[in-house]
Design an enzyme around this catalytic site. Structure first.
Site, PDB file in Angstrom:
ATOM      1  CE  LYS A 117     -75.264 -72.351  65.851  1.00 53.43           C
ATOM      2  NZ  LYS A 117     -76.317 -71.312  65.939  1.00 53.43           N
ATOM      3  CG  HIS A 135     -68.362 -67.837  66.400  1.00 52.30           C
ATOM      4  ND1 HIS A 135     -69.305 -66.968  66.886  1.00 52.30           N
ATOM      5  CD2 HIS A 135     -69.060 -68.867  65.827  1.00 52.30           C
ATOM      6  CE1 HIS A 135     -70.519 -67.438  66.640  1.00 52.30           C
ATOM      7  NE2 HIS A 135     -70.397 -68.592  65.993  1.00 52.30           N
TER       8      HIS A 135
END
Length: 539
Positions: free
Chosen positions: A389, A446
């Site tokens: 991120k 994910h």
């Protein structure tokens, strides 16, 4: 001229001639183990005169314990039950003409007892030729009863006991060295210093063949303080203050060993000084300390010297691991800081990951993937699951409302980015350790079990196990804690969400493991349950 009584051919009288004077025991002396001698003969008179001739004899400060058997079968039962028999005075002709010879063969070949000394005594030497018996049977001496005087018996017994003691010392040393090597190898597998220290104390007891209770202390040159590394038995979880209050004599002995840099052994316990490889000194205090043979002390010294370097390296390893953990947490905090969350999330994810791995191991699931290395490193590696991120623009990270399709595409790039960042670090580190699992987790947490996730669209067990575990841990913690865009969910609602997506988004066994963790009792990482309606999850 006076005849020499040792040469007198009358056996019944000469058995009693001039037995050695008994040596009185010292008052208050600790009990010593006797030399066990087994007399095997079918003539009661032979037993009687043998006991009289050997009465009061001591060798190396230890008395004799005389056992009696009137047949080879009875003698065999003794040998099978008692493993401390040093000498067998064995008749040949008993229930059969070669009963003694056959017993010798069973003892040596069937039982594999090569230590006990066997002296044949026969009253029919012509029937049992000495030369043939010595060659064909593993005996240690051959005596004709008619020629065996009390002094000759004394000499024979002492010589046999001396030989037995020498062989026993060699055998104990061999077994002790095997235990030292085995113990060292077991200890070298341990990566935590406290576990290592505790294992060391248990192995000391194993080497001695006793259940030792003890303490392991460390003293560094640059400090005047003594520290307790580990304790076992009644000393378990004891700190220096408790040792000082409850065991002042033991603590004084430890300080004395440090000052003299030497071992100390007495009835109160044994203190083993172990010089460290660096500027540290180690002292083992263990009980019991009585009757510690010199070769036992030598084995302990050898063992402690062998592992002292390992203790030093493990101390350095722990310091390095603490530094590594701090660095990883700093990197994770950097990513989380930009995401307007706190570092508590990644710490909880680490705890949940460790708990799920422990539960999977208990369940016997994924034994081929759940390696000891993974169990050690994956928890720490999980804190870097969102490190990618750092590449996500603030306008997307901090957007209070739902993301549009383009923004979602950019947001989803953090998984691949995190994997790439950590792949470079992994290559520089040699391709192993926690970075291996950190890369798998960052890139794969994910991915979905049914192949509908991102970034690679992997499915099932093609997704690394560490990533499958963190996928569950991350979502569970995110649901059960408040975020800027949502309130915390009750645990029941979070588990319902995971169960609905079991076998679609999440590995079913990993979900089952999390449910089992919560069913066993509320773990420290579990949030308090919340009342109210179950909210609808955000997309």
């Amino acid at each position: 001229m006076t005849s020499n009584p040792d040469l007198n051919p009358r056996p019944q009288l000469d058995w009693l001639a001039a037995p050695p004077e008994p040596q009185p025991a010292t008052p208050g002396a600790p009990r010593v183990l006797p030399w066990v001698v087994l007399i095997v003969d079918d003539e009661p008179d032979v037993h009687t005169v043998t006991r009289l001739a050997l009465q009061g004899i001591q060798f190396r400060g230890r008395p004799l314990e005389l056992l009696g058997a009137s047949s080879a079968a009875e003698a065999l039962a003794f040998v099978q039950q008692r493993h401390d028999i040093a000498l067998i005075l064995l008749d040949v002709v008993m229930e059969s003409d070669d009963a003694g010879l056959q017993l010798t063969r069973v003892i040596r070949e069937t039982l594999g007892n090569l230590l006990v000394r066997i002296v044949l005594r026969t009253g029919q030497s012509g029937q049992v030729p000495e030369q043939r018996v010595i060659v064909e049977y593993d005996i240690n001496d051959y005596k004709a009863k008619s020629e065996l005087t009390s002094r000759q018996l004394f000499t024979c017994v002492i010589a046999s006991l001396r030989a037995y003691d020498s062989l026993l010392s060699l055998e104990r040393s061999r077994r002790g060295l095997e235990k030292v090597l085995e113990a060292s190898m077991e200890l070298f597998k341990i990566r935590a210093l406290n576990d290592f220290a505790s294992g060391l104390l248990h192995q000391v007891g194993a080497i001695l063949g006793v259940g030792s209770e003890g303490l392991l202390f460390i003293k560094r040159d640059q400090s005047d303080e003594l520290a307790v590394l580990a304790g076992t038995g009644t000393f378990e979880a004891a700190d220096l203050g408790e040792v000082s209050r409850r065991h002042p004599v033991a603590l004084a002995a430890v300080w004395r060993a440090l000052e003299e840099r030497s071992h100390r052994v007495d009835t109160g316990g044994m203190v083993i000084y172990v010089p460290g490889a660096g500027a540290s000194h180690y002292v083992i205090y263990a009980t019991p300390g009585e009757s510690l043979a010199p070769h036992d002390l030598q084995l302990l010294t050898l063992f402690c010297e062998r592992i002292s370097t390992a203790v030093e390296r493990l101390s350095l390893f722990e310091a390095l691991r603490r530094t590594q953990t701090a660095t990883v947490l700093a990197l994770a905090d950097l990513a989380e800081f930009r995401d307007d969350t706190t570092g508590e999330h990644v710490m909880r994810v680490q705890d949940i990951t460790d708990a799920i791995m422990a539960e999977l191991q208990r369940m016997g699931a994924y034994a081929d993937e759940l390696s000891p290395e993974m169990i050690e490193y994956a928890g720490l590696a999980s804190v870097l699951h969102d490190v990618g991120k750092v590449s996500t623009p603030d306008r997307i990270l901090h957007k209070p409302g739902p993301l549009d399709a383009e923004e979602m595409r950019i947001m989803r790039q953090h998984a691949a980015c995190g994997g790439q960042i950590l792949a470079k670090a992994l290559d520089m580190s040699g391709g192993q350790g926690y970075l291996l699992y950190a890369r798998q987790i960052a890139a794969g947490h994910h991915e979905h079990w049914d192949g509908q996730g991102y970034p690679e669209g992997l499915s099932g067990r093609a997704i690394p196990l560490a990533a499958r575990i963190v996928a569950v841990a991350d979502v569970f913690d995110a649901l059960t804690h408040e975020r800027p865009y949502k309130k915390a969910w009750p645990i029941k609602a979070a588990l319902s969400y995971l169960m609905e997506r079991r076998e679609r988004q999440f590995d079913p066994l990993v979900v089952d493991a999390l449910v089992a963790c919560l069913a066993h009792g509320r773990p420290s990482w579990a949030p308090p349950d919340l009342p109210g309606e179950e909210p609808t999850p955000a997309a």
